[in-house]
Design a protein around this motif. Structure first.
Motif, PDB file in Angstrom:
ATOM      1  N   PRO A   1       4.636  15.231  -7.866  1.00 59.96           N
ATOM      2  CA  PRO A   1       4.270  13.994  -7.161  1.00 59.96           C
ATOM      3  C   PRO A   1       5.312  12.906  -7.376  1.00 59.96           C
ATOM      4  N   GLY A   2       5.355  11.977  -6.443  1.00 64.69           N
ATOM      5  CA  GLY A   2       6.290  10.864  -6.559  1.00 64.69           C
ATOM      6  C   GLY A   2       5.856   9.876  -7.637  1.00 64.69           C
ATOM      7  N   VAL A   3       6.796   9.039  -8.038  1.00 68.51           N
ATOM      8  CA  VAL A   3       6.536   8.007  -9.045  1.00 68.51           C
ATOM      9  C   VAL A   3       6.288   6.687  -8.334  1.00 68.51           C
ATOM     10  N   ALA A   4       5.225   6.006  -8.723  1.00 67.14           N
ATOM     11  CA  ALA A   4       4.878   4.734  -8.086  1.00 67.14           C
ATOM     12  C   ALA A   4       6.022   3.734  -8.203  1.00 67.14           C
ATOM     13  N   LEU A   5       6.283   3.019  -7.112  1.00 68.89           N
ATOM     14  CA  LEU A   5       7.343   2.008  -7.114  1.00 68.89           C
ATOM     15  C   LEU A   5       6.873   0.748  -7.839  1.00 68.89           C
ATOM     16  N   PRO A   6       7.766   0.090  -8.561  1.00 68.94           N
ATOM     17  CA  PRO A   6       7.403  -1.220  -9.119  1.00 68.94           C
ATOM     18  C   PRO A   6       7.011  -2.168  -7.987  1.00 68.94           C
ATOM     19  N   MET A   7       5.956  -2.948  -8.191  1.00 65.76           N
ATOM     20  CA  MET A   7       5.473  -3.834  -7.141  1.00 65.76           C
ATOM     21  C   MET A   7       6.558  -4.795  -6.674  1.00 65.76           C
TER      22      MET A   7
ATOM     23  N   ALA B   1       1.148   7.190   0.081  1.00 66.94           N
ATOM     24  CA  ALA B   1       1.996   8.332  -0.269  1.00 66.94           C
ATOM     25  C   ALA B   1       1.269   9.304  -1.190  1.00 66.94           C
ATOM     26  N   ASP B   2       0.493   8.789  -2.141  1.00 61.66           N
ATOM     27  CA  ASP B   2      -0.258   9.662  -3.054  1.00 61.66           C
ATOM     28  C   ASP B   2      -1.222  10.565  -2.287  1.00 61.66           C
ATOM     29  N   HIS B   3      -1.951   9.991  -1.318  1.00 60.39           N
ATOM     30  CA  HIS B   3      -2.898  10.779  -0.527  1.00 60.39           C
ATOM     31  C   HIS B   3      -2.187  11.871   0.265  1.00 60.39           C
ATOM     32  N   VAL B   4      -1.056  11.518   0.878  1.00 59.46           N
ATOM     33  CA  VAL B   4      -0.312  12.499   1.683  1.00 59.46           C
ATOM     34  C   VAL B   4       0.221  13.622   0.802  1.00 59.46           C
ATOM     35  N   GLU B   5       0.785  13.264  -0.337  1.00 63.39           N
ATOM     36  CA  GLU B   5       1.364  14.275  -1.219  1.00 63.39           C
ATOM     37  C   GLU B   5       0.302  15.204  -1.794  1.00 63.39           C
ATOM     38  N   ARG B   6      -0.857  14.645  -2.153  1.00 60.42           N
ATOM     39  CA  ARG B   6      -1.919  15.488  -2.716  1.00 60.42           C
ATOM     40  C   ARG B   6      -2.470  16.466  -1.686  1.00 60.42           C
TER      41      ARG B   6
ATOM     42  N   LEU C   1      -0.098   2.412   7.392  1.00 58.82           N
ATOM     43  CA  LEU C   1      -0.549   3.742   6.986  1.00 58.82           C
ATOM     44  C   LEU C   1       0.183   4.831   7.754  1.00 58.82           C
ATOM     45  N   PHE C   2       0.269   4.663   9.076  1.00 60.79           N
ATOM     46  CA  PHE C   2       0.938   5.675   9.888  1.00 60.79           C
ATOM     47  C   PHE C   2       2.415   5.789   9.517  1.00 60.79           C
ATOM     48  N   GLY C   3       3.103   4.642   9.449  1.00 63.11           N
ATOM     49  CA  GLY C   3       4.530   4.653   9.156  1.00 63.11           C
ATOM     50  C   GLY C   3       4.848   5.269   7.807  1.00 63.11           C
ATOM     51  N   MET C   4       4.053   4.915   6.784  1.00 64.34           N
ATOM     52  CA  MET C   4       4.315   5.448   5.453  1.00 64.34           C
ATOM     53  C   MET C   4       4.004   6.936   5.377  1.00 64.34           C
TER      54      MET C   4
ATOM     55  N   PHE D   1       0.807  -1.221   0.000  1.00 67.71           N
ATOM     56  CA  PHE D   1       0.000   0.000   0.000  1.00 67.71           C
ATOM     57  C   PHE D   1       0.843   1.275   0.000  1.00 67.71           C
ATOM     58  N   VAL D   2       2.148   1.136  -0.231  1.00 62.84           N
ATOM     59  CA  VAL D   2       3.052   2.273  -0.128  1.00 62.84           C
ATOM     60  C   VAL D   2       2.626   3.433  -1.021  1.00 62.84           C
TER      61      VAL D   2
END
Length: 248
Positions: free
Chosen positions: A118-124, A105-110, A218-221, A100-101
Motif C-alpha cells: 500500500p501507498g504511504v499517506a502524504l503529509p497534509m 487512494a487507500d480504498h482504491v488500493e485495497r 474522488l473520480f480524479g484521484m 481527501f487524497v
C-alpha cells in the motif's frame, strides 16, 4: 485508460466512498459559497461606494453614465456569482482533493490492488501545498484566457485544455507521491506526459458537468491511482484473479 476511468467511476458510488463523497461535496459547496459572497460584495461595492467615489472624482456630469454603469454591475453581480462558481470549479476541486487524497487512494488500493504494497499517506502540508499551487495556477491561466472567451469560443477551448493539463498533473503526482519521493513523481509525470494529459482530458470532461463535478476529487484521484499503477507495471485484473484462487 477507459477501463481505469470506468473502475474509478464505479467505485466513487460504492458504500465505502459515500462518506468521502458527502464530505468533499460539503467542502466544495463551502468554498463556492465563500467565493460567491466575496464576488457579490465586490460587485456591490463597485455599484455603490465605488460609483459614489467615481462621481465625486469626475464631477456631477458623470452621474447618468455612472448610474447606467452601476445598473450593469448590479446585474453582473448576480451572473458573476454563478459564472464564477462554474468557471473556478476546477480550482475548488483541486483544493478539496488535497484533503481527501489518501482516503480515496487507500480504498482504491485495497479493493483493486490487495496483493501490492500500500501507498504511504502524504503529509497534509505537502498535499495542501500541491492543491493550493494547482488552484492558483488554474485561476491564473483562466484570467489570462478570459479575454479570448469572446473570440469564437476560443477561451473555452483554452479553459478545457488548461484544465486537462493542470488536473491531470495534480492528481497523478498526488497518486505517485504515495509511492515515491516528489521529485521522482514529477519526473514520472514528465516521462509519461502525453498519457497523463490524455487522462487529464477525461477529468476535464468530468469537471465540466454541472452537479456531477462535485465528485471530481474522488473520480480524479481514483482514476490516477489506476493510471499510476498501470504506468508502474501493475495489472489489477491479474492481481484480482490471483487473489481469488483458493489456497490448496
Amino acid at each position: 485508460m477507459i477501463d481505469a476511468a470506468v473502475r474509478a467511476l464505479s467505485q466513487i458510488l460504492s458504500p465505502p466512498m459515500r462518506s468521502i463523497l458527502w464530505r468533499s461535496i460539503g467542502m466544495a459547496l463551502a468554498l463556492v459559497a465563500v467565493l460567491a459572497i466575496g464576488l457579490q460584495r465586490l460587485m456591490s461595492w463597485l455599484a455603490t461606494e465605488g460609483a459614489g467615489w467615481a462621481e465625486a472624482t469626475l464631477g456631477p456630469t458623470s452621474h447618468t453614465p455612472l448610474d447606467v454603469l452601476s445598473w450593469i454591475i448590479s446585474i453582473a453581480a448576480g451572473l458573476g456569482v454563478v459564472f464564477g462558481g462554474i468557471l473556478l470549479m476546477p480550482a475548488i476541486t483541486s483544493l478539496v482533493a488535497s484533503l481527501f487524497v489518501d482516503e480515496v487512494a487507500d480504498h482504491v488500493e485495497r479493493e483493486h490492488y490487495p496483493a501490492e504494497r500500500p501507498g504511504v499517506a502524504l503529509p497534509m502540508g505537502l498535499a495542501l501545498r500541491e492543491g493550493t499551487k494547482t488552484a492558483a495556477l488554474t485561476i491564473l491561466v483562466y484570467l489570462i484566457a478570459l479575454p479570448f472567451v469572446f473570440l469564437a469560443g476560443a477561451g473555452f477551448l483554452v479553459f478545457f485544455i488548461a484544465t486537462a493539463w493542470l488536473l491531470g498533473r495534480e492528481y497523478f503526482e498526488l497518486a505517485a507521491m504515495r509511492f515515491r519521493p516528489p521529485y521522482e513523481a514529477k519526473a514520472m509525470r514528465r516521462d509519461n506526459a502525453s498519457t497523463i494529459f490524455a487522462a487529464g482530458l477525461i477529468i476535464a470532461a468530468f469537471v465540466s458537468i454541472p452537479i456531477v463535478n462535485f465528485a471530481t476529487p474522488l473520480f480524479g484521484m481514483a482514476f490516477m491511482v489506476h493510471m499510476h499503477k498501470r504506468l508502474s507495471g501493475s495489472r489489477p485484473e491479474l492481481i484480482e484473479r490471483r487473489t481469488s484462487v483458493p489456497y490448496v
